[in-house]
Design a protein around this motif. Structure first.
Motif, PDB file in Angstrom:
ATOM      1  N   LYS A   1      21.309  20.497  11.822  1.00  0.00           N
ATOM      2  CA  LYS A   1      21.520  21.753  11.092  1.00  0.00           C
ATOM      3  C   LYS A   1      21.110  22.948  11.949  1.00  0.00           C
ATOM      4  N   GLU A   2      20.113  22.771  12.795  1.00  0.00           N
ATOM      5  CA  GLU A   2      19.693  23.855  13.689  1.00  0.00           C
ATOM      6  C   GLU A   2      20.805  24.183  14.675  1.00  0.00           C
ATOM      7  N   TYR A   3      21.495  23.157  15.166  1.00  0.00           N
ATOM      8  CA  TYR A   3      22.598  23.406  16.098  1.00  0.00           C
ATOM      9  C   TYR A   3      23.762  24.067  15.372  1.00  0.00           C
ATOM     10  N   ILE A   4      24.036  23.618  14.179  1.00  0.00           N
ATOM     11  CA  ILE A   4      25.108  24.209  13.382  1.00  0.00           C
ATOM     12  C   ILE A   4      24.823  25.679  13.101  1.00  0.00           C
ATOM     13  N   ALA A   5      23.554  26.007  12.887  1.00  0.00           N
ATOM     14  CA  ALA A   5      23.173  27.402  12.624  1.00  0.00           C
ATOM     15  C   ALA A   5      23.471  28.282  13.836  1.00  0.00           C
ATOM     16  N   LYS A   6      23.235  27.756  15.048  1.00  0.00           N
ATOM     17  CA  LYS A   6      23.561  28.514  16.268  1.00  0.00           C
ATOM     18  C   LYS A   6      25.058  28.812  16.320  1.00  0.00           C
TER      19      LYS A   6
ATOM     20  N   LYS B   1      30.388  31.878  15.202  1.00  0.00           N
ATOM     21  CA  LYS B   1      31.572  31.895  14.348  1.00  0.00           C
ATOM     22  C   LYS B   1      31.743  33.256  13.672  1.00  0.00           C
ATOM     23  N   THR B   2      30.636  33.824  13.219  1.00  0.00           N
ATOM     24  CA  THR B   2      30.687  35.131  12.560  1.00  0.00           C
ATOM     25  C   THR B   2      31.191  36.206  13.520  1.00  0.00           C
ATOM     26  N   GLU B   3      30.751  36.153  14.774  1.00  0.00           N
ATOM     27  CA  GLU B   3      31.205  37.140  15.760  1.00  0.00           C
ATOM     28  C   GLU B   3      32.684  36.943  16.106  1.00  0.00           C
ATOM     29  N   ILE B   4      33.121  35.686  16.181  1.00  0.00           N
ATOM     30  CA  ILE B   4      34.542  35.426  16.441  1.00  0.00           C
ATOM     31  C   ILE B   4      35.390  35.997  15.308  1.00  0.00           C
ATOM     32  N   GLU B   5      34.918  35.843  14.081  1.00  0.00           N
ATOM     33  CA  GLU B   5      35.629  36.404  12.928  1.00  0.00           C
ATOM     34  C   GLU B   5      35.755  37.925  13.036  1.00  0.00           C
ATOM     35  N   LYS B   6      34.666  38.572  13.419  1.00  0.00           N
ATOM     36  CA  LYS B   6      34.668  40.040  13.504  1.00  0.00           C
ATOM     37  C   LYS B   6      35.724  40.535  14.488  1.00  0.00           C
ATOM     38  N   ASN B   7      35.934  39.763  15.552  1.00  0.00           N
ATOM     39  CA  ASN B   7      36.851  40.179  16.616  1.00  0.00           C
ATOM     40  C   ASN B   7      38.209  39.489  16.547  1.00  0.00           C
ATOM     41  N   ALA B   8      38.474  38.799  15.445  1.00  0.00           N
ATOM     42  CA  ALA B   8      39.671  37.961  15.361  1.00  0.00           C
ATOM     43  C   ALA B   8      40.961  38.743  15.591  1.00  0.00           C
TER      44      ALA B   8
ATOM     45  N   THR C   1      25.802  32.031  24.911  1.00  0.00           N
ATOM     46  CA  THR C   1      25.311  30.846  25.607  1.00  0.00           C
ATOM     47  C   THR C   1      24.615  29.948  24.585  1.00  0.00           C
ATOM     48  N   VAL C   2      24.993  28.672  24.574  1.00  0.00           N
ATOM     49  CA  VAL C   2      24.478  27.741  23.564  1.00  0.00           C
ATOM     50  C   VAL C   2      23.766  26.571  24.241  1.00  0.00           C
ATOM     51  N   ASN C   3      22.530  26.325  23.837  1.00  0.00           N
ATOM     52  CA  ASN C   3      21.790  25.155  24.301  1.00  0.00           C
ATOM     53  C   ASN C   3      22.160  23.984  23.398  1.00  0.00           C
ATOM     54  N   SER C   4      22.865  22.988  23.971  1.00  0.00           N
ATOM     55  CA  SER C   4      23.371  21.888  23.146  1.00  0.00           C
ATOM     56  C   SER C   4      22.412  20.698  23.073  1.00  0.00           C
ATOM     57  N   PHE C   5      21.202  20.831  23.583  1.00  0.00           N
ATOM     58  CA  PHE C   5      20.224  19.748  23.483  1.00  0.00           C
ATOM     59  C   PHE C   5      19.855  19.505  22.025  1.00  0.00           C
ATOM     60  N   ILE C   6      19.893  18.239  21.619  1.00  0.00           N
ATOM     61  CA  ILE C   6      19.484  17.849  20.273  1.00  0.00           C
ATOM     62  C   ILE C   6      18.188  17.050  20.402  1.00  0.00           C
ATOM     63  N   PRO C   7      17.096  17.497  19.788  1.00  0.00           N
ATOM     64  CA  PRO C   7      15.770  16.928  20.067  1.00  0.00           C
ATOM     65  C   PRO C   7      15.646  15.413  19.946  1.00  0.00           C
ATOM     66  N   TYR C   8      16.405  14.776  19.066  1.00  0.00           N
ATOM     67  CA  TYR C   8      16.249  13.334  18.891  1.00  0.00           C
ATOM     68  C   TYR C   8      17.101  12.502  19.844  1.00  0.00           C
ATOM     69  N   GLU C   9      17.916  13.138  20.695  1.00  0.00           N
ATOM     70  CA  GLU C   9      18.935  12.376  21.415  1.00  0.00           C
ATOM     71  C   GLU C   9      18.382  11.332  22.384  1.00  0.00           C
ATOM     72  N   LEU C  10      17.194  11.554  22.963  1.00  0.00           N
ATOM     73  CA  LEU C  10      16.651  10.543  23.865  1.00  0.00           C
ATOM     74  C   LEU C  10      16.363   9.235  23.131  1.00  0.00           C
ATOM     75  N   LYS C  11      15.964   9.326  21.874  1.00  0.00           N
ATOM     76  CA  LYS C  11      15.715   8.117  21.086  1.00  0.00           C
ATOM     77  C   LYS C  11      17.006   7.326  20.904  1.00  0.00           C
ATOM     78  N   VAL C  12      18.099   8.052  20.797  1.00  0.00           N
ATOM     79  CA  VAL C  12      19.410   7.420  20.633  1.00  0.00           C
ATOM     80  C   VAL C  12      19.800   6.674  21.904  1.00  0.00           C
ATOM     81  N   TYR C  13      19.614   7.318  23.067  1.00  0.00           N
ATOM     82  CA  TYR C  13      19.996   6.685  24.330  1.00  0.00           C
ATOM     83  C   TYR C  13      19.094   5.497  24.659  1.00  0.00           C
ATOM     84  N   LYS C  14      17.823   5.583  24.252  1.00  0.00           N
ATOM     85  CA  LYS C  14      16.920   4.450  24.455  1.00  0.00           C
ATOM     86  C   LYS C  14      17.491   3.209  23.761  1.00  0.00           C
ATOM     87  N   THR C  15      18.004   3.392  22.552  1.00  0.00           N
ATOM     88  CA  THR C  15      18.546   2.269  21.786  1.00  0.00           C
ATOM     89  C   THR C  15      19.925   1.851  22.287  1.00  0.00           C
TER      90      THR C  15
END
Length: 291
Positions: free
Chosen positions: A22-27, A32-39, A232-246
């Protein structure tokens, strides 16, 4: 920078994973709001980032968000603008010269003026442009997103005559464990190992073998143009290392004795607590890499 201890202790349930997404979606929602303004004046968006940054899923997320606001959004991959590789031709697969920048730039300009284009299709197995095309004419309340590693490179996309939105996406967070640090470059490598294993039938050793050339291409052809981005968007998701470990930890461990980079990854992943892959939300950016 984030401490691995915090990752191991914080992300323990499906709800924890969903909260991170949800934090990434919020970014993206803010963009998205800015793209709408300039559509009306900027109906075309260029989305770039290095390999393994999550460009494809990010573009699709923006598409879904904009569609939810009443727009008809089209996502086009720069890969379909690759030039045909002639028999015997030696190709630098990281070079922007692979892209037909003249055709791409003309299409972006035509779309801005609501003129029809024929979007090409590239056959990766035979490394040639096919005879298939998709007709596209942008109407009112329609937006087009072009995504690809060279989308912000002015030698590929010439936007002198038009205005476009420009987005740069990349994992930008390092993870610390004691005196060990896992860089964003290696996090993206883990993403590519998982993706290549699932979708391309490529082993971890094969993916690691390409790291040097991929990184050199990014340093030369991708990162210098991040400065042109409006967002500029930081696409790191905090839990992703746990996913790759598995998902890929065992495969990396198997080759750690013969590969220095694999050994470094294995050493770090040995300190990561695995997880239930079902915790990863269906629409998470991480699904781009693990299916």
């Amino acid at each position: 920078m984030i401490d691995l201890k915090d990752i191991n202790e914080k992300y323990l349930s499906a709800e924890d994973f969903l909260s991170a997404d949800k934090e990434y979606i919020a970014k993206l929602s803010a963009i998205k709001t800015e793209i709408e303004k300039n559509a009306a004046t900027r109906p075309v968006t260029l989305l770039s980032g290095p390999s393994g940054s999550g460009k494809t899923t990010t573009a699709k997320m923006l598409e879904s968000m904009l569609d939810g606001e009443g727009y008809e959004t089209h996502v086009i991959s720069l890969d379909d603008y690759f030039k045909t590789v002639k028999e015997g031709e030696v190709v630098d697969f990281e070079s922007p010269d692979r892209v037909d920048g003249e055709l791409l730039s003309s299409h972006i300009e035509r779309l801005t003026h609501s003129e029809e284009i024929l979007v090409p299709s590239f056959d990766f197995i035979n490394t040639r442009r096919t005879d298939r095309y998709t007709r596209l004419k942008r109407g009112e309340k329609e937006i087009v997103i072009f995504e690809g590693i060279h989308a912000l490179n002015p030698s590929v996309v010439n936007c002198d005559k038009i205005s476009v939105n420009k987005i740069f996406v990349s994992a930008q967070t390092s993870v610390k464990c004691g005196d060990k640090i896992l860089s964003p470059e290696l996090i993206r490598l883990l993403r590519r190992i998982a993706r290549d294993r699932l979708y391309r039938g490529r082993s971890a050793a094969d993916t690691i073998a390409h790291l040097k050339s991929v990184t050199a291409g990014e340093v030369k052809f991708v990162y210098p143009f991040a400065k042109y981005a409006d967002f500029t968007v930081n696409s790191f998701i905090p839990y992703e290392l746990k996913v790759y470990k598995t998902a890929i930890g065992e495969e990396i461990e198997k080759i750690s004795g013969e590969n220095q980079i694999a050994a470094e990854l294995d050493d770090f992943l040995s300190k990561v607590k695995g997880t239930d892959l079902n915790f990863v939300p269906a629409r998470s950016l991480i699904r781009e890499f693990i299916g």
